[in-house]
Design an enzyme around this catalytic site. Sequence first.
Site, PDB file in Angstrom:
ATOM      1  N   ILE A   1      14.741 -10.356  -2.610  1.00  0.00           N
ATOM      2  CA  ILE A   1      14.025 -11.625  -2.468  1.00  0.00           C
ATOM      3  C   ILE A   1      13.678 -11.838  -0.998  1.00  0.00           C
ATOM      4  CG2 ILE A   1      14.047 -14.078  -2.974  1.00  0.00           C
ATOM      5  CD1 ILE A   1      14.282 -12.098  -5.424  1.00  0.00           C
TER       6      ILE A   1
ATOM      7  N   CYS B   1       1.806 -16.283 -10.466  1.00  0.00           N
ATOM      8  CA  CYS B   1       2.059 -16.200  -9.026  1.00  0.00           C
ATOM      9  C   CYS B   1       2.025 -14.746  -8.558  1.00  0.00           C
ATOM     10  CB  CYS B   1       3.401 -16.841  -8.693  1.00  0.00           C
ATOM     11  SG  CYS B   1       3.563 -18.565  -9.221  1.00  0.00           S
TER      12      CYS B   1
ATOM     13  N   ALA C   1      -0.128 -12.709  -5.494  1.00  0.00           N
ATOM     14  CA  ALA C   1       0.420 -11.804  -4.481  1.00  0.00           C
ATOM     15  C   ALA C   1      -0.207 -10.419  -4.593  1.00  0.00           C
ATOM     16  CB  ALA C   1       1.933 -11.721  -4.633  1.00  0.00           C
TER      17      ALA C   1
ATOM     18  N   GLU D   1      15.927  -9.237 -10.364  1.00  0.00           N
ATOM     19  CA  GLU D   1      17.392  -9.225 -10.403  1.00  0.00           C
ATOM     20  C   GLU D   1      17.911  -7.799 -10.226  1.00  0.00           C
ATOM     21  OE1 GLU D   1      18.907 -11.263 -13.810  1.00  0.00           O
ATOM     22  OE2 GLU D   1      17.956 -13.161 -13.259  1.00  0.00           O
TER      23      GLU D   1
ATOM     24  N   ARG E   1      -6.234  14.275  22.385  1.00  0.00           N
ATOM     25  CA  ARG E   1      -5.258  15.369  22.296  1.00  0.00           C
ATOM     26  C   ARG E   1      -5.997  16.702  22.255  1.00  0.00           C
ATOM     27  NH1 ARG E   1       0.163  16.808  23.007  1.00  0.00           N
ATOM     28  NH2 ARG E   1       0.859  18.234  21.353  1.00  0.00           N
TER      29      ARG E   1
ATOM     30  N   PHE F   1       4.756  -0.847 -23.168  1.00  0.00           N
ATOM     31  CA  PHE F   1       5.835  -1.281 -22.293  1.00  0.00           C
ATOM     32  C   PHE F   1       7.215  -1.116 -22.921  1.00  0.00           C
ATOM     33  CE2 PHE F   1       2.372  -3.379 -20.040  1.00  0.00           C
ATOM     34  CZ  PHE F   1       2.747  -3.174 -18.720  1.00  0.00           C
TER      35      PHE F   1
ATOM     36  N   LEU G   1      -0.848  13.690  13.596  1.00  0.00           N
ATOM     37  CA  LEU G   1      -0.302  13.361  14.917  1.00  0.00           C
ATOM     38  C   LEU G   1       0.748  14.369  15.368  1.00  0.00           C
ATOM     39  CD1 LEU G   1       0.078   9.518  14.405  1.00  0.00           C
ATOM     40  CD2 LEU G   1      -1.514  10.621  15.990  1.00  0.00           C
TER      41      LEU G   1
ATOM     42  N   GLU H   1       5.818  -6.135  -6.692  1.00  0.00           N
ATOM     43  CA  GLU H   1       4.736  -6.757  -7.468  1.00  0.00           C
ATOM     44  C   GLU H   1       4.161  -5.782  -8.497  1.00  0.00           C
ATOM     45  OE1 GLU H   1       5.340  -9.426  -6.536  1.00  0.00           O
ATOM     46  OE2 GLU H   1       5.205  -9.745  -4.404  1.00  0.00           O
ATOM     47  N   GLY H   2       5.017  -4.901  -9.015  1.00  0.00           N
ATOM     48  CA  GLY H   2       4.610  -3.954 -10.049  1.00  0.00           C
ATOM     49  C   GLY H   2       4.502  -2.547  -9.520  1.00  0.00           C
TER      50      GLY H   2
END
Length: 410
Positions: free
Chosen positions: A178, A260, A264, A147, A290, A407, A362, A387-388
């Site tokens: 999202i 879940c 991921a 959120e 190069r 935490f 590069l 995801e953290g």
Amino acid sequence: MSQAERAGQDGSFLGPVDLTGLDSLFSSGEKELALQVRRFVDEVIRPDIADWYDEAVFPAEIIPELGRLGVLGMHLEGYGCPGRTAVEYGLAAQELEAGDSGLRTFVSVQGSLAMSAIHRHGSEEQKNEWLPRMAKGEAIGCFGLTEPTAGSDPASMLTYARQGAHGDWILNGSKRWIGLANLADVAIIWAQTAEHGGGRGIRGFVVPTDTPGFTATPIRQKLSMRASVQCEITLDEVRLPASAILPSDSAIGLKGPFACLNEARYGIIWGVMGAARDSFNAVLDYSATRTQFGTPLGGFQLTQAKLADMAVAINKGYLLAHQIGRTKDADPTKLTPAMISTGKLDNCRVAIGIARDSRQMLGGNGITLEHSPLRHANNLESVRTYEGTDEVHQLTIGRTLTGLSAFTTG
């Protein structure tokens, strides 16, 4: 020469970066699957990814092709899902992310988040309605947890679901960042169901996105994940039937979405190694062609030192991913949050460092989309965050080491 052709020439399917015999860790079937995904990336993604990234376009037309490739809900069993192993899914993830993080993110949101939520927590009716179509890419899903004011602390989410007189549910609130939400046919929305739930009252809901009151607005002007889509969701009196709730006891509280998220995160552990390997290959090729001061860049000591460090780091990252993947396949109950956090934390840090160093090697040419490393580096800023964050994973590991949770400060 494509990476698939190069792999065959170099012996290892991972190409010249394989210093430690990684090739021997995988079966012929696992390697063939990886090369099949690589051919798809070489033929369908690489020719256009620079334009998609430059124009901030997600190529929705490739979604059915991903379904036919068998990478949507790849690790799930039944309901039309491919039922592949964790290691096979990981190998596919690193090939997809070698093309672009946005591509692997689509597969992750669809399969590891939305489909996993329904497969793990849903009713038979929900599974049969959605999973077969999602596996084919005929229906798209999204996963609404984060959120605007609740990123790393989902227990403080403000989205609220109240139950009506007839057992139906009414959702109000907002979600942010999202993936796929404006393309999705179905959203898995997590909401508080008790006024003072403190995380324990959080439940998941299967929300068709054509439900009145559901609005998804793409987030514009991104500097990362430009060939991908992330949205803000607004839920305004979204009314759902009683059957919309994910009914399993495993979906009560934060353990539902966290299960879940770990799926991921597992894919990310592998995926970012594909971005790192692609960045390494780009600068290895460049260093051979190069010439400066009459010598190919690859002939300078500093160049070789950097290439050596990159290759060693990539080998370590693959070994870490392999260990976690084999553990997941052998006994998923032994796959601890600390293991997932270790892999996600370190492989993301390694990958973004390699992409940045490759861009530097590069020179000025590295800031153009002719070369992949800076695109990978920009994308990995997002992958490292979602995801953290690093800090979340450090505290997860710290809690395991000390037995104390840091935490909260209260």
